[in-house]
Enzyme design. Structure first.
Site, short mmCIF file in Angstrom:
data_model
loop_
_atom_site.label_atom_id
_atom_site.label_comp_id
_atom_site.label_asym_id
_atom_site.label_seq_id
_atom_site.Cartn_x
_atom_site.Cartn_y
_atom_site.Cartn_z
N LYS A 36 -2.25 3.13 -10.79
CA LYS A 36 -3.66 3.22 -10.37
C LYS A 36 -3.75 3.47 -8.87
O LYS A 36 -2.76 3.27 -8.14
CB LYS A 36 -4.37 1.92 -10.73
CG LYS A 36 -3.78 0.71 -10.02
CD LYS A 36 -4.17 -0.60 -10.67
CE LYS A 36 -3.61 -1.76 -9.85
NZ LYS A 36 -3.78 -3.05 -10.53
N TYR A 53 -11.64 1.46 23.96
CA TYR A 53 -13.06 1.10 23.89
C TYR A 53 -13.29 -0.35 24.31
O TYR A 53 -12.44 -1.22 24.09
CB TYR A 53 -13.56 1.27 22.46
CG TYR A 53 -13.75 2.71 22.05
CD1 TYR A 53 -14.58 3.57 22.77
CD2 TYR A 53 -13.09 3.21 20.93
CE1 TYR A 53 -14.74 4.90 22.37
CE2 TYR A 53 -13.25 4.53 20.53
CZ TYR A 53 -14.09 5.36 21.26
OH TYR A 53 -14.25 6.66 20.87
C1 LIG Z 1 -2.65 -3.75 -10.57
C2 LIG Z 1 -2.31 -4.41 -11.82
C3 LIG Z 1 -0.97 -4.61 -12.17
C4 LIG Z 1 0.17 -4.38 -11.21
O1 LIG Z 1 0.19 -5.46 -10.29
P1 LIG Z 1 1.28 -5.60 -9.12
O2 LIG Z 1 0.95 -6.90 -8.50
O3 LIG Z 1 1.03 -4.46 -8.19
O4 LIG Z 1 2.61 -5.52 -9.73
C5 LIG Z 1 -0.71 -5.11 -13.43
N1 LIG Z 1 -1.72 -5.42 -14.27
C6 LIG Z 1 -3.02 -5.27 -13.95
C7 LIG Z 1 -4.07 -5.64 -14.92
C8 LIG Z 1 -3.37 -4.77 -12.71
O5 LIG Z 1 -4.64 -4.65 -12.38
#
Ligand SMILES: *Cc1c(COP(=O)(O)O)cnc(C)c1O
Length: 344
Positions: free
Chosen positions: A15, A227
């Site tokens: 994702k 800044y």
């Molecule tokens: C993002 C996510 C993962 C992966 O998690 P990590 O901590 O990056 O290994 C797994 N399951 C779900 C439901 C997630 O949202």
């Protein structure tokens, strides 16, 4: 992560553009390593990856809505059903197509609570292809919520006999074999993030980020930098101006120590030149950040040189800590102006 998953298959969370690394590159690479189960956040991400992952399962963590229903079917995506409403919507229109069922075992994010899971199991809905839940605190192995979530998940599993189960994200895999079930779902660890602070395993460095020196300047003690004139120079200073800023995901919270917007963190961010750390001075700006390179000695860093921001000398975790955030957020904020080079 595959080896650490033991008997379980190892899936991959890809994702958010594979955590900012580039899903178009990362997902096929993971498929070549044997990964068959991929997790994206929404149907758009799934649709983009479908042509690159023929034959693999692509799970959509946000579930399915009227607006994404056609896309979900067209690209053969598997929605992760997170509520009784989504379950009803999917079983009405999907003609028995596969779905995953997400149980909330204590995070209060997405998923059916135990009573809803029991009602779902007793309904005439077809069985899910995958039963899953997600840890809230697996990065703190001793946190009592881990044991409670494992317990709730194991209590609900028998409601769905013969259905594959998945519980562990990257830190969850390290909690031990009893969390692995049939499928693991690492994300951050695949991209070089350390999933559990203080883990003896040293992660491979997956991402290196560098920025170029646009100009070297000499400034006098008492002058100010950037800044708000927030940084007053305590000494004559050689400044390297780098072409990196918050628009590139080099967060404003990495501004140098002494800059008033900083609260929780003492130090600002750093860059590394030849393995030597040089601190940010003044506020990080949109496209540019100033670094104090005085201690490297005169003439060592030159216009056109590249300094490391994340990589072998500065771990994701060190950079994230200086920014007051987590390795996940640093990776997913890597900006689109980086020229990206993929190796391996
Ligand atoms: C993002 C996510 C993962 C992966 O998690 P990590 O901590 O990056 O290994 C797994 N399951 C779900 C439901 C997630 O949202």
């Amino acid at each position: 992560m595959r080896d650490l998953s033991g008997q379980a298959r190892c899936g991959a969370a890809v994702k958010a553009d594979a955590y900012g690394v580039g899903a178009d590159q990362a997902a096929p690479r993971l498929a070549r390593e044997g990964c068959r189960d991929f997790f994206v956040a929404d149907a758009n991400e799934g649709a983009r990856l479908r042509p690159l992952l023929t034959g693999a399962r692509i799970f959509v963590l946000n579930g399915v809505f009227e607006t994404s229903f056609a896309q979900t079917l067209a690209h053969d995506l598997i929605p992760v059903i997170n509520s009784p409403e989504q379950a009803a919507f999917w079983s009405e229109g999907s003609d028995g197509r596969a779905y995953a069922l997400h149980l909330d075992t204590g995070m209060n994010r997405l998923g059916l609570i135990p009573e809803q899971a029991a009602a779902h199991a007793q309904s005439n809905a077809p069985a899910p292809a995958l039963l899953m839940s997600h840890f809230a605190c697996a990065d703190e192995p001793d946190h009592p919520l881990n044991a409670r979530q494992i317990e709730v998940f194991e209590a609900l599993k028998p409601l769905f006999p013969g259905v594959e189960a998945s519980l562990a994200n990257s830190p969850g895999i390290h909690l031990g074999e009893h969390t692995h079930h049939d499928l693991t779902r690492p994300g951050i660890a695949l991209y070089g993030g350390n999933p559990v602070a203080g883990l003896p395993i040293v992660m491979d460095c997956v991402v290196t980020a560098k920025a170029r020196v646009l100009q070297i300047r000499q400034a006098k003690a008492g002058q100010t930098v950037s800044y708000s004139a927030a940084q007053v120079l305590p000494r004559d200073t050689t400044i390297a101006v780098l072409g990196i800023g918050y628009a590139d995901g080099f967060h404003r919270s990495l501004s140098g120590a002494g800059v008033p917007l900083r609260s929780a963190i003492e130090q600002g961010g750093s860059a590394a030149f030849d393995g030597v750390m040089v601190p940010v001075i003044g506020k990080v700006t949109m496209d540019l950040t100033m670094f104090d390179v005085t201690d490297l000695g005169p003439g060592v860093v030159k216009t056109g040189d590249w300094l490391e921001l994340i990589g072998p000398a500065i771990s994701l975790e060190e950079a994230a800590q200086a920014a007051g955030t987590v390795n996940y957020e640093l990776l997913t904020s890597l900006g689109s102006r980086y020229a990206r080079h993929y190796t391996g």
